[in-house]
Design a protein around this motif. Structure first.
Motif, mmCIF file in Angstrom:
data_model
loop_
_atom_site.group_PDB
_atom_site.id
_atom_site.type_symbol
_atom_site.label_atom_id
_atom_site.label_comp_id
_atom_site.label_asym_id
_atom_site.label_seq_id
_atom_site.Cartn_x
_atom_site.Cartn_y
_atom_site.Cartn_z
ATOM 1 N N ALA A 78 0.746 -1.198 -0.192
ATOM 2 C CA ALA A 78 -0.004 -0.059 0.048
ATOM 3 C C ALA A 78 0.660 1.212 -0.001
ATOM 4 O O ALA A 78 0.592 2.172 -0.600
ATOM 5 C CB ALA A 78 -0.953 0.026 1.198
ATOM 6 N N ARG A 106 2.256 1.824 -3.420
ATOM 7 C CA ARG A 106 1.337 2.305 -4.372
ATOM 8 C C ARG A 106 1.109 3.858 -3.946
ATOM 9 O O ARG A 106 0.978 4.818 -4.853
ATOM 10 C CB ARG A 106 0.049 1.877 -4.213
ATOM 11 N N ASP A 152 -5.308 0.774 0.806
ATOM 12 C CA ASP A 152 -5.382 1.756 -0.621
ATOM 13 C C ASP A 152 -6.437 3.069 -0.190
ATOM 14 O O ASP A 152 -6.008 4.051 -0.149
ATOM 15 C CB ASP A 152 -5.482 1.068 -1.798
#
Ligand SMILES: Nc1ncnc2c1ncn2[C@@H]1O[C@H](COP(=O)(O)OP(=O)(O)OP(=O)(O)O)[C@@H](O)[C@H]1O
Ligand SMILES: [Mg+2]
Length: 288
Positions: A149, A152, A185
Motif C-alpha cells: 500500500a 502504491r 489503499d
C-alpha cells in the motif's frame, strides 16, 4: 351539551390526527418527500404516524443516495471523456503527436474509472451475499500489505510527505490479500485527497494490540465534521467539502472498507477533528 363536548373530543382525538395522517400520505404520494405526520401520541394512531414517518425517511434517504451516485459517477466520467474527445479532435486534425501526448493521462483516468467500477461491483456483491462474501484468505505478514500500500501511495503521489512505521515481529494475519489491500489503499487515498495542502504529512502505522494487528492511517487534512462522522460509512455519502467536487470519488471507499474489515472479523474506527486531521484504525485478529 354533553353530546357537543363528546363530539369535540372525538374530533380532537380521532378525526384530526387521522386527517393529518391522510394529508401526509397524500403529500408523500404526490412526491413531496419531506412531508411527515409528526404525531406525538403513544396509541395506535401515533404508532401508525411514526411508521409512516419512518418509511418516508427511508425513501427519502434511498432517493438521495441514488441521485448522489449518479451525480458522482457522471462527474467521474466527465474528465476522461473530455480528454478523449480532445485527443480525438487533435488526431482528426492530423496532430497525432499532441494526441499521443494525452494518451498517458487518459490511461491514468481509465485506471481510476476501473477502480470506481470495481468498488461499485464489490459493494454490490457484498450487498447480495451479505456476510457470506467469499474471501480468498491467506496467512500473510502485515508488513507485506503495508509495504504494498505504501509503494502504491508513493507511486501515485510522489511529492506527498509520507512515513510508515511497521512494528517488528508482528504476528501474521489471515486475510484476503486483494480486498484487504484495497482497504488500506482506500484509507491512504482518502488521507491524501482530503489533505489539500500538499505538504501535510500522512502516516501509516502497523502495530500489535491484544492479539489484534492494528493498521492506523493518519492525516493532518480538512478533518470530518462531528455531525458527518456517523455517516461516512454510509454508501455514497460524501462530506460537504468533498461534494463540492474538487476531489473525485463516489463515496464508496469507507463503506467497502468497513464491509471488508468486518467480513474478516475486524473493526474500523475513525476519529477526526475539522481543520486538524483524521485518524482511521483498522484492527484484525492475529493468527495464533
Ligand atoms: N481522511 C479524511 N479526511 C477528511 N474527510 C474524509 C476522510 N476520509 C473520508 N472523509 C469523508 O468521508 C466521505 C466518505 O469517504 P469515502 O472514502 O467513503 O468516499 P469518497 O472518498 O468521497 O469517494 P471514493 O472513496 O468512493 O472515491 C468523503 O467524501 C469525505 O467527506
Ligand atoms: Mg475515498
Amino acid at each position: 351539551l354533553i353530546m357537543v363536548i363528546g363530539a369535540l373530543i372525538t374530533a380532537r382525538w380521532i378525526v384530526q390526527p387521522i386527517d393529518r395522517l391522510s394529508r401526509t400520505a397524500r403529500a408523500l404520494g404526490a412526491g413531496e418527500l419531506s412531508a411527515r405526520s409528526r404525531l406525538a401520541r403513544s396509541d395506535e394512531i401515533g404508532e401508525l404516524g411514526y411508521r409512516i414517518d419512518e418509511m418516508a425517511d427511508r425513501i427519502e434517504r434511498l432517493l438521495v443516495t441514488e441521485k448522489e451516485l449518479l451525480a458522482n459517477v457522471a462527474h467521474e466520467l466527465r474528465t476522461p471523456l473530455t480528454r478523449i474527445g480532445v485527443a480525438l479532435d487533435l488526431a482528426g486534425e492530423g496532430d497525432s503527436e499532441a494526441a499521443r501526448a494525452s494518451l498517458a493521462e487518459i490511461a491514468i483516468d481509465i485506471a481510476e474509472l476501473e477502480t470506481i467500477v470495481d468498488d461499485i461491483l464489490t459493494a454490490m456483491r457484498f450487498e447480495v451475499a451479505s456476510s457470506e462474501f467469499p474471501l480468498k484468505r491467506a496467512v500473510l505478514p502485515p508488513a507485506e500489505i503495508a509495504d504494498a500500500a505504501a509503494s502504491r501511495l508513493r507511486a501515485r503521489h510522489p511529492s506527498r510527505p509520507f512515513v510508515t512505521n511497521v512494528a517488528r515481529d508482528l504476528p501474521a494475519i489471515h486475510v484476503d490479500r486483494v480486498l484487504f489491500r484495497r482497504v488500506i489503499d482506500n484509507l491512504l487515498e482518502n488521507a491524501h485527497k482530503y489533505s489539500p495542502d500538499g505538504r501535510a504529512p500522512l502516516s501509516l502505522e502497523v502495530a500489535c494490540d491484544a492479539k489484534r494487528v492494528v493498521f492506523e492511517v493518519r492525516d493532518k487534512g480538512i478533518g470530518i465534521l462531528t455531525d458527518d462522522l456517523p455517516k461516512v460509512f454510509t454508501a455514497f455519502f460524501r462530506g460537504d467539502k468533498s461534494r463540492s467536487r474538487e476531489t473525485g470519488g463516489v463515496g464508496l471507499g469507507l463503506t467497502l472498507a468497513k464491509r471488508i474489515v468486518e467480513a474478516h472479523g475486524g473493526t474500523i474506527e475513525i476519529t477526526s477533528k475539522p481543520g486538524e486531521g483524521t485518524n482511521v484504525r483498522v484492527a484484525v485478529p492475529a493468527v495464533d
